[in-house]
Design an enzyme around this catalytic site. Structure first.
Site, PDB file in Angstrom:
ATOM      1  N   ARG A   1      36.161 -75.800-113.759  1.00 55.85           N
ATOM      2  CA  ARG A   1      36.398 -76.744-112.677  1.00 55.85           C
ATOM      3  C   ARG A   1      35.920 -76.076-111.393  1.00 55.85           C
ATOM      4  O   ARG A   1      36.134 -74.863-111.196  1.00 55.85           O
ATOM      5  CB  ARG A   1      37.891 -77.092-112.544  1.00 55.85           C
ATOM      6  CG  ARG A   1      38.418 -78.052-113.575  1.00 55.85           C
ATOM      7  CD  ARG A   1      37.801 -79.454-113.434  1.00 55.85           C
ATOM      8  NE  ARG A   1      38.303 -80.392-114.425  1.00 55.85           N
ATOM      9  CZ  ARG A   1      37.703 -80.657-115.597  1.00 55.85           C
ATOM     10  NH1 ARG A   1      36.568 -80.049-115.906  1.00 55.85           N
ATOM     11  NH2 ARG A   1      38.227 -81.543-116.427  1.00 55.85           N
TER      12      ARG A   1
ATOM     13  N   GLU B   1      33.704 -83.029-106.443  1.00 58.74           N
ATOM     14  CA  GLU B   1      32.739 -83.904-107.138  1.00 58.74           C
ATOM     15  C   GLU B   1      32.921 -85.346-106.695  1.00 58.74           C
ATOM     16  O   GLU B   1      34.069 -85.768-106.528  1.00 58.74           O
ATOM     17  CB  GLU B   1      32.950 -83.806-108.651  1.00 58.74           C
ATOM     18  CG  GLU B   1      32.577 -82.452-109.183  1.00 58.74           C
ATOM     19  CD  GLU B   1      32.858 -82.303-110.686  1.00 58.74           C
ATOM     20  OE1 GLU B   1      33.042 -83.324-111.378  1.00 58.74           O
ATOM     21  OE2 GLU B   1      32.880 -81.167-111.151  1.00 58.74           O
TER      22      GLU B   1
ATOM     23  N   HIS C   1      28.046 -82.091-113.797  1.00 61.05           N
ATOM     24  CA  HIS C   1      29.183 -82.182-114.739  1.00 61.05           C
ATOM     25  C   HIS C   1      28.771 -82.869-116.049  1.00 61.05           C
ATOM     26  O   HIS C   1      29.245 -83.956-116.376  1.00 61.05           O
ATOM     27  CB  HIS C   1      30.367 -82.909-114.083  1.00 61.05           C
ATOM     28  CG  HIS C   1      31.683 -82.562-114.740  1.00 61.05           C
ATOM     29  ND1 HIS C   1      32.871 -82.469-114.047  1.00 61.05           N
ATOM     30  CD2 HIS C   1      31.998 -82.271-116.031  1.00 61.05           C
ATOM     31  CE1 HIS C   1      33.844 -82.155-114.877  1.00 61.05           C
ATOM     32  NE2 HIS C   1      33.331 -82.021-116.092  1.00 61.05           N
TER      33      HIS C   1
END
Ligand code: 3PY
Length: 367
Positions: free
Chosen positions: A280, A309, A327
């Site tokens: 993350r 994000e 991602h």
């Protein structure tokens, strides 16, 4: 209405089923599916208050449903009807869900742990090689109409002074430090040892002797660098950072791990280290990372995840030594299908047995 119809459980579906249609069809045979009509967090909370989801037993949520609901924090969990007893999350990382808020309301949460291991480790492998070999600089130059930094004519004329991408480094014989040795970390360890001949060190709070044994049986040279007792983790972190040629972040994001890598930790690293993050974004302080890259303390990074994000720090976008993927760690047909099927198996167990196949570790004693 027959008693059978009256007893059919209801599922609140947050997001869509993209792949596991057959498994989901079987769920629809035993449960009724309710989907929100709202298109924003505030509308969703109002829809909860209107009673639209009353008597739903569980909520099945996809990673992208956060775009509708926002974080599943105290406010959102309190808005859910009291009938909700389970939140079934499609994904390994569940940092968007407040587990303490769920636990306080007696809501059990599941994730899809090992389903993501192969694809995420493959993504890390790609980023590792790309960042070590400076492939991003070469690839970007090509798209700008340049061949390794110069235009066609300059290259044909053998002109001096063309700014070539820096020479890369071979992974063979280098040390990969893995911070957070779970399923993805172990899969990555096995792959880098087999494909690249890298040595592996790792740090978890607790040593995983069985995992080590399994990896050694596959020929992986591996060492846990944590220490026993108080301070062991901090000492271990110093060793991991100081001895790694490449550092891979594979730990979950929570209050303890947020910005676990920041200015102080960059200073402890070997100069010119390569960092890979498929966990993350917020486990690493992005602004501090940009500075560490600019100073050369960090040579290059390969990132699949970001602090905010889908926003990406401009300093990362501007730096050719940064290899960026939006991602896509689990972005394969096989893995996305496996994740949905895993989550659906949690739905079935919740309905049929009143328990979960993969309850999150923080709630193990609620099973
Ligand atoms: O499973 C996860 O946690 C992911 O990040 C996949 O998108």
């Amino acid at each position: 209405m027959s008693s059978e119809e009256r007893q059919r459980p209801k599922i609140l579906l947050l997001g869509t089923i993209e792949h596991a249609h057959d498994a989901w069809k079987q769920v629809t045979e035993i449960a009724d599916i309710i989907q929100p009509t709202s298109s924003s967090r505030s509308d969703f909370i109002a829809e909860c208050a209107s009673g639209a989801f009353d008597s739903c037993l569980l909520a099945y949520r996809t990673f992208d449903s956060t775009l509708l609901t926002g974080l599943l924090n105290q406010e959102l969990i309190s808005a859910l009807p009291p009938s909700i007893k389970y939140i079934i999350h499609v994904g390994a990382g569940y940092d968007v869900i407040s587990i303490p808020a769920c636990t306080a309301r007696g809501i059990r949460v599941s994730n899809t742990p090992s389903a993501v291991d192969e694809a995420t480790a493959d993504c890390a492998l790609f980023l590792l090689l790309g960042a070590m070999r400076n492939f991003n600089a070469g690839m970007t130059a090509l798209r700008l109409g340049q061949w390794r930094g110069g235009d066609e004519e300059q290259v044909r004329n053998g002109e001096k002074g063309i700014k070539m991408p820096a020479l890369g480094r071979d992974p063979r014989g280098k040390t990969l430090g893995i911070l957070g040795m779970g399923g993805i970390g172990k899969t990555l360890a096995s792959k880098v040892a087999g494909a690249f001949g890298m040595k592996v060190t790792y740090l978890n709070r607790r040593r995983d002797e069985e995992g080590e044994r399994e990896l050694r049986d596959q020929g992986v040279e591996i060492e846990w660098v944590g220490g026993d007792g108080e301070g062991g983790f901090e000492e271990g972190l110093k060793r991991l950072l100081g001895e790694s040629d490449v550092l891979s972040l594979n730990l979950p994001l929570n209050a303890e791990t947020r910005h676990i890598i920041s200015t102080k930790e960059f200073a402890l690293m070997k100069r010119g280290i390569v960092i890979i993050n498929t966990a993350r974004g917020a486990v690493m302080d992005e602004a501090a990372l940009v500075e560490a890259l600019e100073s050369g303390q960090v040579h290059s990074v390969g990132l699949d995840v970001y602090e905010n994000e889908p926003e990406i720090h401009r300093g990362l976008l501007a730096n050719p030594n940064v290899m960026l993927v939006p991602h896509m760690g689990t972005w394969t047909v096989e893995t996305e299908t496996k994740m949905e099927e895993w989550a659906i198996s949690n739905v079935r167990m919740a309905i049929e047995e009143g328990k979960l196949r993969s309850i999150v570790p923080e709630q193990r004693d609620m099973q």
